[in-house]
Motif scaffolding. Structure first.
Motif, PDB file in Angstrom:
ATOM      1  N   GLY B 438      24.756  40.289  26.705  1.00 35.53           N
ATOM      2  CA  GLY B 438      25.710  39.816  25.972  1.00 35.53           C
ATOM      3  C   GLY B 438      27.399  40.245  26.246  1.00 35.53           C
ATOM      4  O   GLY B 438      28.213  39.616  26.142  1.00 35.53           O
ATOM      5  N   HIS B 439      27.440  41.583  26.659  1.00 36.20           N
ATOM      6  CA  HIS B 439      28.635  42.056  27.139  1.00 36.20           C
ATOM      7  C   HIS B 439      29.019  41.216  28.569  1.00 36.20           C
ATOM      8  O   HIS B 439      30.177  41.045  28.652  1.00 36.20           O
ATOM      9  N   ALA B 440      27.967  40.907  29.195  1.00 33.51           N
ATOM     10  CA  ALA B 440      28.256  40.006  30.655  1.00 33.51           C
ATOM     11  C   ALA B 440      29.130  38.748  30.001  1.00 33.51           C
ATOM     12  O   ALA B 440      30.037  38.292  30.841  1.00 33.51           O
ATOM     13  N   LEU B 441      28.519  38.067  29.076  1.00 31.32           N
ATOM     14  CA  LEU B 441      29.015  36.843  28.704  1.00 31.32           C
ATOM     15  C   LEU B 441      30.806  37.035  28.404  1.00 31.32           C
ATOM     16  O   LEU B 441      31.404  36.225  28.930  1.00 31.32           O
ATOM     17  N   GLU B 442      30.929  38.049  27.831  1.00 28.17           N
ATOM     18  CA  GLU B 442      32.446  38.311  27.633  1.00 28.17           C
ATOM     19  C   GLU B 442      33.071  38.518  28.700  1.00 28.17           C
ATOM     20  O   GLU B 442      34.126  38.197  28.940  1.00 28.17           O
ATOM     21  N   ALA B 443      32.510  39.315  29.709  1.00 28.13           N
ATOM     22  CA  ALA B 443      33.175  39.867  31.023  1.00 28.13           C
ATOM     23  C   ALA B 443      33.240  38.443  31.811  1.00 28.13           C
ATOM     24  O   ALA B 443      34.461  38.587  32.658  1.00 28.13           O
ATOM     25  N   PHE B 444      32.503  37.165  31.865  1.00 24.02           N
ATOM     26  CA  PHE B 444      32.561  36.305  32.730  1.00 24.02           C
ATOM     27  C   PHE B 444      33.755  35.465  31.962  1.00 24.02           C
ATOM     28  O   PHE B 444      34.606  34.807  32.734  1.00 24.02           O
ATOM     29  N   LYS B 445      34.087  35.436  30.594  1.00 20.51           N
ATOM     30  CA  LYS B 445      34.967  34.688  30.030  1.00 20.51           C
ATOM     31  C   LYS B 445      36.193  35.121  30.579  1.00 20.51           C
ATOM     32  O   LYS B 445      37.208  34.456  30.715  1.00 20.51           O
ATOM     33  N   THR B 446      36.434  36.504  30.361  1.00 16.11           N
ATOM     34  CA  THR B 446      37.695  37.076  30.864  1.00 16.11           C
ATOM     35  C   THR B 446      38.065  36.991  31.897  1.00 16.11           C
ATOM     36  O   THR B 446      39.096  37.559  32.672  1.00 16.11           O
ATOM     37  N   GLY B 447      36.980  36.641  33.058  1.00 13.79           N
ATOM     38  CA  GLY B 447      37.203  36.583  34.374  1.00 13.79           C
ATOM     39  C   GLY B 447      37.298  38.315  34.965  1.00 13.79           C
ATOM     40  O   GLY B 447      37.457  38.559  36.274  1.00 13.79           O
ATOM     41  N   GLU B 448      36.710  39.087  34.147  1.00 12.08           N
ATOM     42  CA  GLU B 448      36.356  40.556  34.709  1.00 12.08           C
ATOM     43  C   GLU B 448      35.500  40.621  35.782  1.00 12.08           C
ATOM     44  O   GLU B 448      35.606  41.383  36.688  1.00 12.08           O
ATOM     45  N   ILE B 449      34.446  40.093  35.735  1.00 13.04           N
ATOM     46  CA  ILE B 449      33.298  39.734  36.590  1.00 13.04           C
ATOM     47  C   ILE B 449      33.057  38.469  37.003  1.00 13.04           C
ATOM     48  O   ILE B 449      33.249  37.411  36.364  1.00 13.04           O
ATOM     49  N   GLN B 450      32.669  38.144  38.565  1.00 13.56           N
ATOM     50  CA  GLN B 450      32.199  37.110  39.071  1.00 13.56           C
ATOM     51  C   GLN B 450      30.772  36.985  39.166  1.00 13.56           C
ATOM     52  O   GLN B 450      29.971  35.924  39.012  1.00 13.56           O
ATOM     53  N   ARG B 451      30.143  38.059  39.560  1.00 13.49           N
ATOM     54  CA  ARG B 451      28.658  38.006  39.672  1.00 13.49           C
ATOM     55  C   ARG B 451      28.184  39.294  38.904  1.00 13.49           C
ATOM     56  O   ARG B 451      28.468  40.462  38.939  1.00 13.49           O
ATOM     57  N   ALA B 452      26.830  39.107  38.396  1.00 12.10           N
ATOM     58  CA  ALA B 452      25.969  40.328  37.926  1.00 12.10           C
ATOM     59  C   ALA B 452      24.689  40.457  38.329  1.00 12.10           C
ATOM     60  O   ALA B 452      24.190  38.996  38.384  1.00 12.10           O
TER      61      ALA B 452
END
Lengths: 107, 511
Positions: B438-452
């Motif tokens: 759930g948190h990753a979806l947000e982090a991908f959306k904001t461009g904070e992460i590229q891969r998890a």
């Protein structure tokens, strides 16, 4: 040390004799390694398992201790344990193990 | 074929203080072996109130109000810290109080096995009537309730499992068969809890992501319980039972088991089902494990702290066909602990972390966030089990050093950069990789992460069928149209081939 493992150590010692048994530990912390070492030497300190009050006095080492490391193939050690050696607090584990051995080992 | 995507997630916690005492195995074992136990006498003094549970920082992280990284802003221990103005509802789900959950157990019970006392039913009906996700139809299933005498009789004479709220008897779960041990009251109680918390998670998944539940084709349930009768202990099927409750009329499903690793196994199965085109929308869902409540309670009481294992956990994730936006599940970058892998930590971490990376030509540092077993260290440290996520990050970093991808001096900072503090309740399967989705979806959306990377591990030896350990992992990647290109090229190629064939055919005709 869980009860099942205590039972295994006890059975193996009865079968082969304490002088022929060496216990090798892989616990991640000094305290846990110390408790396991105490269990197979002076008896289960929690008085819950088959080794409660049973003083086997077995020789016991941790996998990152030099006593063990120097006995095995360096390549295999590096492959199997090298990474954990980097992660664990080796000095405190060695210190704890030495302390237990000096008090309780019979062999 | 295009990769599947993680489209949405829902997370729930349920505060169940009375169940710690009556149903957690640490406590039931103690009662059996030492009925006059000092621990059991002291235990209730260490229970938290619902308000304390709601404002507990790791719990607010679980339901999406606080980012996992922001947990670091709270000094440990966390149990004496509060999130100011904390609410039971978060971006990703909710923290439900016990009385409403007992009502939900009654609602999801289709065999009239749960009995709730009349006045309690009335009270719960009002509360659930105000719950944003409980429809009138669901609330009506509470009916009018039973007389307390009938409940007491069922407990005394028919081995029903008692249900308590604030130490008062408010209902029971009856056995579903007179002699079948797999349908006794204890097992029905455990299974209805898994079902009810799974249903709640699913409802939040639908609500938080504005989905049409009729679009769900398939459900994979991955909790740690087993439902069946004496002829098939784990016959199943929680998945379909949950799907029915939430109105997923176009879905069927099945249960996947693998101890704590099951959610990641299920995630990969769901990705494969979607990527292959078999189904478009697959939900992976799991409810909580009542037996694990208060698992480390003895240590918590000994250290004079609250018993922190006072919540059931649940989650639901939707895996869908590629929408061009949501993060993709790289089914070609999957790690697994094989039968021949061996059990040394080094072998395990290599199999789960670096083998999938090598397949994609990636370095350890190319993964922005590793979601490992995200167990809350506030729970595990006082019990002598250390900080589980932290230990995992150290191992990954050490492997990085051995592969010359990281300097030895960078090991300490690795956890901060590529990891997160643990926030998930120690419910077995719940902490295993998935709490981050759930948190990753947000982090991908904001461009904070590229891969998890999502990693699950399981202790299979507990079932005494094998000495094997287990683990499985998958890389989640920002959606940049990867994988989709391959499909469009081949489509174009097919069109060219058809056109060419038709031209040849036409030229033959004209000859």
């Amino acid at each position: 040390m869980d009860l099942e493992n205590q039972k295994r150590v006890k059975d193996l010692t009865e079968q082969h004799g304490g002088e022929n048994v060496v216990v090798l530990l892989g616990a991640a912390e000094a305290e846990a390694a110390g408790l396991a070492a105490e269990t197979v030497t002076n008896g289960d300190p929690t008085f819950a398992g088959p080794l409660a009050g049973v003083q086997l006095g077995l020789r016991v080492f941790h996998a990152v201790e030099p006593d063990f490391k120097n006995e095995v193939d360096a390549g295999v050690f590096d492959d199997q344990i090298g990474m954990m050696e980097m992660v664990l607090d080796v000095d405190s584990i060695v210190e704890e193990m030495n302390s237990i051995r000096s008090q309780f080992v019979k062999y | 074929m295009s990769y599947a995507v993680v489209k949405g997630a829902g997370y729930v916690l349920v505060h169940t203080p009375d169940m710690i005492f009556h149903n957690g195995t640490t406590q039931t074992t103690e009662r059996y072996s030492n009925p006059e136990s000092e621990y059991l006498k002291k235990l209730p003094e260490h229970f938290r109130s619902y308000e304390e549970v709601v404002s507990y920082p790791p719990n607010q992280t679980y339901i999406g109000t606080i980012k996992p990284e922001d947990l670091r802003k709270y000094d440990m221990p966390w149990y004496d810290k509060k999130v100011e103005g904390a609410d039971r509802y978060g971006k990703l789900g909710e923290i439900m109080p016990q009385e409403e959950f007992l009502g939900l157990m009654k609602i999801v019970d289709v065999f009239d096995l749960v009995k709730l006392e009349k006045d309690f039913t009335k009270e719960v009906k009002t509360k659930l009537g105000n719950h944003p996700l409980m429809t009138e139809e669901l609330v009506a299933k509470l009916k009018e309730g039973d007389e307390i005498a009938a409940i007491e009789k069922a407990i005394k004479e028919q081995h029903a499992e008692a249900l308590y709220h604030h130490n008062k008897l408010v209902g029971c779960v009856k056995r579903a068969h007179e002699i079948d041990p797999n349908l006794n009251a204890h097992i029905i109680h455990e299974n209805l809890i898994a079902k009810a918390s799974g249903v709640l998670s699913f409802l939040h998944l639908i609500d938080k992501n504005k989905l049409d539940v009729k679009d769900v084709d398939y459900v994979i349930e991955c909790s740690e319980e087993a439902c069946g009768d004496m002829n098939q202990r784990g016959g199943g099927n929680f998945a379909k039972a949950i799907a029915e409750m939430v109105g997923a009329v176009n879905a069927t499903g099945s249960d996947t088991r693998g101890f704590c690793a099951a959610p990641v196994h299920a995630l990969i199965q769901a990705s494969a089902l979607v990527q292959s085109g078999t189904f478009e929308n697959v939900v992976v869902v799991a409810g909580g494990a009542v037996a694990k409540l208060g698992m480390n309670g003895k240590d918590h009481v000994k250290k004079d702290m609250p018993v922190l294992e006072d919540v059931l956990g649940g989650f639901a994730v939707l895996i869908s066909k590629n929408d061009g936006v949501s993060p993709v599940l790289r089914t070609d970058l999957v790690g697994r602990h094989k039968v021949g892998t061996g059990s040394s930590p080094q072998a395990v971490i290599t199999a789960l972390i670096t083998e999938p990376l090598d397949k994609g030509g990636l370095k350890i540092t190319d993964i922005n966030k590793y979601s490992v077993e995200m167990q809350n260290p506030d729970v595990t440290k006082p019990a002598g089990a250390g900080d589980v996520p932290e230990a995992n990050y150290k191992m990954i970093a050490a492997l990085g050093v051995k592969r010359n991808e990281l300097e030895r001096t960078e090991v300490a900072a690795f956890a901060e950069k590529h990891g997160m503090p643990g926030w998930a309740p120690t419910q077995g399967h719940i902490p295993s990789g998935v709490p981050y989705l759930g948190h990753a979806l947000e982090a991908f959306k904001t461009g904070e992460i590229q891969r998890a990377m999502i990693v699950g591990k399981g202790s299979l030896f507990l079932a005494r069928m094998t000495n094997q350990f287990d683990g499985i992992s998958i890389v989640l990647e920002n959606n940049s149209g990867q994988g989709a290109k391959e499909a469009s090229v081949s489509e174009e190629e097919v069109r060219t081939m058809i056109a060419e064939a038709m031209r040849n055919f036409a030229s033959h005709l004209s000859k």
